[in-house]
Scaffold this motif. Structure first.
Motif: not given
Length: 80
Positions: A52-56, A70
């Protein structure tokens, strides 16, 4: 003045015509390929990212450390 504007008009048409290129013909035989390493090796043993958050991103090192980013891998901090 009229001949100057006519010259500019025709020059603009020539430049616009010269910039049209059919890229499908230029690259029709090109096949994509991986240019990086074929597998992880060395000091990194695993990588995982949140769906749900590919930056993490979490990274496991061979030395036993776990790192977290992050901001899509630009900065890393140790968490274990």
């Amino acid at each position: 003045m009229k001949s100057f504007l006519t010259t500019i008009f025709f020059f603009t048409l020539l430049v616009a015509k010269a910039q049209t290129v059919d890229l499908s013909k230029q690259f029709k035989n090109m096949v994509p390929r991986a240019i990086g390493p074929s597998g992880m090796s060395g000091r990194i043993t695993s990588i995982d990212a949140l769906h749900d958050n590919t930056n993490t991103i979490y990274l496991g090192a061979a030395s036993g450390g776990v790192w977290k980013s992050e901001n899509a891998g630009n900065d890393w901090k140790p968490i274990f």
